[in-house]
Design a protein around this motif. Structure first.
Motif, PDB file in Angstrom:
ATOM      1  N   GLY A 223      19.209  33.566  85.261  1.00  0.00           N
ATOM      2  CA  GLY A 223      19.050  33.127  84.029  1.00  0.00           C
ATOM      3  C   GLY A 223      20.348  32.527  83.528  1.00  0.00           C
ATOM      4  O   GLY A 223      20.327  31.520  82.694  1.00  0.00           O
ATOM      5  N   ILE A 224      21.408  32.870  84.044  1.00  0.00           N
ATOM      6  CA  ILE A 224      22.718  32.022  83.732  1.00  0.00           C
ATOM      7  C   ILE A 224      22.657  30.668  84.142  1.00  0.00           C
ATOM      8  O   ILE A 224      22.881  29.725  83.696  1.00  0.00           O
ATOM      9  N   VAL A 225      21.949  30.571  85.587  1.00  0.00           N
ATOM     10  CA  VAL A 225      21.676  29.326  85.802  1.00  0.00           C
ATOM     11  C   VAL A 225      21.104  28.163  85.315  1.00  0.00           C
ATOM     12  O   VAL A 225      21.165  27.222  84.988  1.00  0.00           O
ATOM     13  N   ILE A 226      19.850  28.898  84.615  1.00  0.00           N
ATOM     14  CA  ILE A 226      18.985  28.169  83.947  1.00  0.00           C
ATOM     15  C   ILE A 226      19.432  27.533  82.522  1.00  0.00           C
ATOM     16  O   ILE A 226      19.436  26.599  81.990  1.00  0.00           O
TER      17      ILE A 226
ATOM     18  N   PHE B 217      11.562  20.012  80.023  1.00  0.00           N
ATOM     19  CA  PHE B 217      12.243  21.391  80.245  1.00  0.00           C
ATOM     20  C   PHE B 217      13.551  21.120  80.517  1.00  0.00           C
ATOM     21  O   PHE B 217      14.706  22.086  79.704  1.00  0.00           O
ATOM     22  N   LYS B 218      14.413  20.307  80.853  1.00  0.00           N
ATOM     23  CA  LYS B 218      15.846  19.904  80.819  1.00  0.00           C
ATOM     24  C   LYS B 218      16.240  19.661  79.479  1.00  0.00           C
ATOM     25  O   LYS B 218      17.522  19.968  79.359  1.00  0.00           O
ATOM     26  N   SER B 219      15.482  18.839  78.871  1.00  0.00           N
ATOM     27  CA  SER B 219      16.153  18.337  77.723  1.00  0.00           C
ATOM     28  C   SER B 219      16.077  19.419  76.443  1.00  0.00           C
ATOM     29  O   SER B 219      16.574  19.201  75.530  1.00  0.00           O
TER      30      SER B 219
ATOM     31  N   PRO C 131      23.454  23.413  85.842  1.00  0.00           N
ATOM     32  CA  PRO C 131      24.822  22.667  86.658  1.00  0.00           C
ATOM     33  C   PRO C 131      24.056  21.616  87.391  1.00  0.00           C
ATOM     34  O   PRO C 131      24.821  20.584  87.473  1.00  0.00           O
ATOM     35  N   VAL C 132      22.738  21.355  87.752  1.00  0.00           N
ATOM     36  CA  VAL C 132      22.003  20.400  88.555  1.00  0.00           C
ATOM     37  C   VAL C 132      22.183  19.355  87.428  1.00  0.00           C
ATOM     38  O   VAL C 132      22.313  18.224  87.852  1.00  0.00           O
ATOM     39  N   GLY C 133      21.414  19.442  86.466  1.00  0.00           N
ATOM     40  CA  GLY C 133      21.149  18.462  85.452  1.00  0.00           C
ATOM     41  C   GLY C 133      22.656  17.750  85.197  1.00  0.00           C
ATOM     42  O   GLY C 133      22.472  16.442  84.988  1.00  0.00           O
ATOM     43  N   LYS C 134      23.513  18.503  85.015  1.00  0.00           N
ATOM     44  CA  LYS C 134      24.744  18.071  84.329  1.00  0.00           C
ATOM     45  C   LYS C 134      25.399  17.047  85.563  1.00  0.00           C
ATOM     46  O   LYS C 134      26.083  16.251  85.243  1.00  0.00           O
ATOM     47  N   ALA C 135      25.204  17.587  86.942  1.00  0.00           N
ATOM     48  CA  ALA C 135      25.932  16.978  87.900  1.00  0.00           C
ATOM     49  C   ALA C 135      25.175  15.466  88.028  1.00  0.00           C
ATOM     50  O   ALA C 135      25.705  14.523  88.545  1.00  0.00           O
ATOM     51  N   GLN C 136      23.993  15.446  87.543  1.00  0.00           N
ATOM     52  CA  GLN C 136      23.333  14.210  88.029  1.00  0.00           C
ATOM     53  C   GLN C 136      23.300  13.035  86.898  1.00  0.00           C
ATOM     54  O   GLN C 136      22.886  12.108  87.133  1.00  0.00           O
ATOM     55  N   ARG C 137      23.953  13.486  85.744  1.00  0.00           N
ATOM     56  CA  ARG C 137      24.157  12.652  84.494  1.00  0.00           C
ATOM     57  C   ARG C 137      25.028  11.629  84.902  1.00  0.00           C
ATOM     58  O   ARG C 137      26.223  11.751  85.351  1.00  0.00           O
ATOM     59  N   LYS C 138      24.476  10.362  84.418  1.00  0.00           N
ATOM     60  CA  LYS C 138      25.783   9.369  84.570  1.00  0.00           C
ATOM     61  C   LYS C 138      26.102   8.672  83.208  1.00  0.00           C
ATOM     62  O   LYS C 138      25.474   8.553  82.363  1.00  0.00           O
ATOM     63  N   ALA C 139      27.442   8.369  83.279  1.00  0.00           N
ATOM     64  CA  ALA C 139      27.953   7.772  82.162  1.00  0.00           C
ATOM     65  C   ALA C 139      27.733   6.396  81.765  1.00  0.00           C
ATOM     66  O   ALA C 139      27.185   5.628  82.409  1.00  0.00           O
TER      67      ALA C 139
END
Length: 85
Positions: free
Chosen positions: A70-73, A16-18, A77-85
């Motif tokens: 709807g805007i949050v989905i 779902f997130k991807s 923002p949570v998925g972007k905050a957890q991504r690591k470079a």
């Protein structure tokens, strides 16, 4: 050294997130349902011509919550905050 183990999200959560199109469809649907509730309540309030009742305030609040959800989905923002470079 840290021995912390990060919990792995379930496969359905990862899909779902991807899936950009899934987020657009579900988030857009929630946003549009919020717009529908808002305009329906606004039309009723115009026909009555008086001040807003508690029911109208509840409908406006529900419309704002649906649109924000709807805007949050869509933004995720949570998925972007957890991504690591």
């Amino acid at each position: 050294m840290s021995t912390e183990v990060e919990p792995t999200p379930s496969k359905s959560t990862q899909i779902f997130k991807s899936c950009w199109s899934c987020r657009i469809i579900s988030g857009g649907g929630l946003f549009l349902s919020g717009a529908y509730v808002y305009f329906a309540a606004r039309n009723v309030m115009r026909q009555q011509g008086g001040p807003a009742s508690m029911g109208m305030v509840a409908q406006f609040t529900l419309a704002a919550c649906l649109a924000a959800w709807g805007i949050v989905i869509i933004a995720d923002p949570v998925g972007k905050a957890q991504r690591k470079a």
